[in-house]
Write a protein that holds these residues in place. Sequence first.
Motif, PDB file in Angstrom:
ATOM      1  N   LYS A  35      11.273 120.189  24.803  1.00 12.11           N
ATOM      2  CA  LYS A  35      10.288 119.117  24.308  1.00 12.11           C
ATOM      3  C   LYS A  35       8.930 119.164  25.219  1.00 12.11           C
ATOM      4  CE  LYS A  35      14.279 118.438  22.412  1.00 12.11           C
ATOM      5  NZ  LYS A  35      14.471 119.243  21.459  1.00 12.11           N
ATOM      6  N   PRO A  36       7.683 118.871  24.400  1.00  8.46           N
ATOM      7  CA  PRO A  36       6.524 118.951  25.224  1.00  8.46           C
ATOM      8  C   PRO A  36       6.515 117.605  25.924  1.00  8.46           C
ATOM      9  CG  PRO A  36       6.109 118.931  22.917  1.00  8.46           C
ATOM     10  CD  PRO A  36       7.544 119.110  23.231  1.00  8.46           C
ATOM     11  N   ARG A  37       5.614 117.229  26.761  1.00  9.19           N
ATOM     12  CA  ARG A  37       5.190 116.018  27.199  1.00  9.19           C
ATOM     13  C   ARG A  37       5.036 114.967  26.248  1.00  9.19           C
ATOM     14  NH1 ARG A  37       6.685 114.277  31.565  1.00  9.19           N
ATOM     15  NH2 ARG A  37       5.655 115.804  33.059  1.00  9.19           N
ATOM     16  N   GLN A  38       4.082 115.723  25.281  1.00 10.67           N
ATOM     17  CA  GLN A  38       3.461 114.514  24.146  1.00 10.67           C
ATOM     18  C   GLN A  38       4.723 113.758  23.527  1.00 10.67           C
ATOM     19  OE1 GLN A  38       2.665 117.643  24.927  1.00 10.67           O
ATOM     20  NE2 GLN A  38       0.130 117.902  24.726  1.00 10.67           N
ATOM     21  N   VAL A  39       5.651 114.676  23.207  1.00 10.63           N
ATOM     22  CA  VAL A  39       6.875 114.177  22.668  1.00 10.63           C
ATOM     23  C   VAL A  39       7.563 113.226  23.480  1.00 10.63           C
ATOM     24  CG1 VAL A  39       9.183 114.601  21.633  1.00 10.63           C
ATOM     25  CG2 VAL A  39       7.177 115.955  20.870  1.00 10.63           C
ATOM     26  N   ILE A  40       7.958 113.517  24.712  1.00  9.61           N
ATOM     27  CA  ILE A  40       8.648 112.540  25.634  1.00  9.61           C
ATOM     28  C   ILE A  40       7.637 111.312  25.956  1.00  9.61           C
ATOM     29  CG2 ILE A  40       9.340 112.447  28.208  1.00  9.61           C
ATOM     30  CD1 ILE A  40       9.476 115.586  27.929  1.00  9.61           C
ATOM     31  N   ASP A  41       6.425 111.388  26.099  1.00  4.29           N
ATOM     32  CA  ASP A  41       5.699 110.266  26.200  1.00  4.29           C
ATOM     33  C   ASP A  41       5.428 109.309  25.080  1.00  4.29           C
ATOM     34  OD1 ASP A  41       4.559 111.343  28.610  1.00  4.29           O
ATOM     35  OD2 ASP A  41       2.683 111.802  27.935  1.00  4.29           O
TER      36      ASP A  41
END
Length: 416
Positions: A35-41
Amino acid sequence: MTYDVEQIRRDFPILERKVRGRPLVYLDNAATTQKPRQVIDALVHYYEHYNANIHRGLHTLAEEATAAYEGARVKAGRFINAAAPEQEIIFTRNTTESLNLVANAWGRKFLEPGDEILFTAMEHHSNLVPWQMIALETGAKVRYIEIDDDGRLIGDDVRAKINERTKVVAITQMSNVLGTINPVREIAELAHRAGAIVVVDGAQSVPHMPVDVRELGCDFLAFSSHKMLGPTGVGVLYGTREALDAMDPFLGGGEMIKRVTYERSTYADLPNKFEAGTPNIADVIAFGAAIDYLEALGMEAVREHEIAITQYAIDRLSAMDGVKVYGPREAADKGGAVTFNYRDIHPHDLSQVLDQYAVAIRAGHHCAQPLMRRLDAVATARASFYLYNRHDEVDALIEGIRASDRIFGNVVRAGA
Ligand SMILES: Cc1ncc(COP(=O)(O)O)c(C=O)c1O
């Protein structure tokens, strides 16, 4: 139409991880992707700023959450070019639940004894077992389309098995084992001419290539968020309005009703009719962020990147003595899953050795036991790629396989 893989990799915190002191080489993307940071954020932002139940609330947080949840529905619909995203996208838990929903809600209402359900020899269990279950219940019969030794559907068998008794054609667009991309549009045409509905398992195709449901002409398409950069716990069922309207609800409860008395209930309009209870709000919203990420890269570019790395993997593996690669050899004809066996080393042993080198692959039957029998294999090893994989990770895989030969090769042959 390419992108900078190094830059992409910086968006994925987990790719900085070391396993046993070596950089992680993650080649198990057909099982689930990172998962990219954008999804986690997006997930954290939801819980920190506007966590609320959707649809029912009239306060600010509920309105924000509802807007974000419904926004993700529209994104998912546009991603596959649905004609009416607001109605034709149903959120479920995963591909498996989406396919079970169709098998139960459509199958129970429309299947009769003697009707035929046709799938293919390469289906994942989740597009096979639900149909067997509903066939037992309704008296319908299951049949399957044979594959050739390259792992492609046999055209004559497709034409022979679609007939006036066929009511459902359930087909994967991309095999999770062989990588084969099936000619769904042509099969859908034949199926519709015979009066059957077409249910497509898009678990592997939607994350890896442009998919257009209107061009495919399917009635249903199922896929999972977690295989396309999004969180676990979110699946999509796309259905045409006509097909979804014709079905009764699968689950009863809150959210899916219009009016309820003690005696009977009327049901909500699409899509709520199929979304009983509180859905997975946070993960659906973060799934929307995953779709944004893929769209910013462009699915053509993702596909192009994967073709290059898959071909490199097929070529390097095929050049190794003792490797048997299954499925089409041309990466342009298949997705980024490369399935193989190496000498007489069991894939589980191979996978364990590779783990010593921080290379993560999958070994086993890949939820396709009938296909394993057709391939005459007890199990296989599978390396599967995604948009962040690099060519040097294929090199690490090859090195690991060589090492397994040193560790197991002699032992296995001595015992044989
Ligand atoms: C082709 C195919 N269909 C269905 C599934 C099931 O997906 P999920 O486990 O997300 O329901 C998978 C998962 O591996 C798959 O590869």
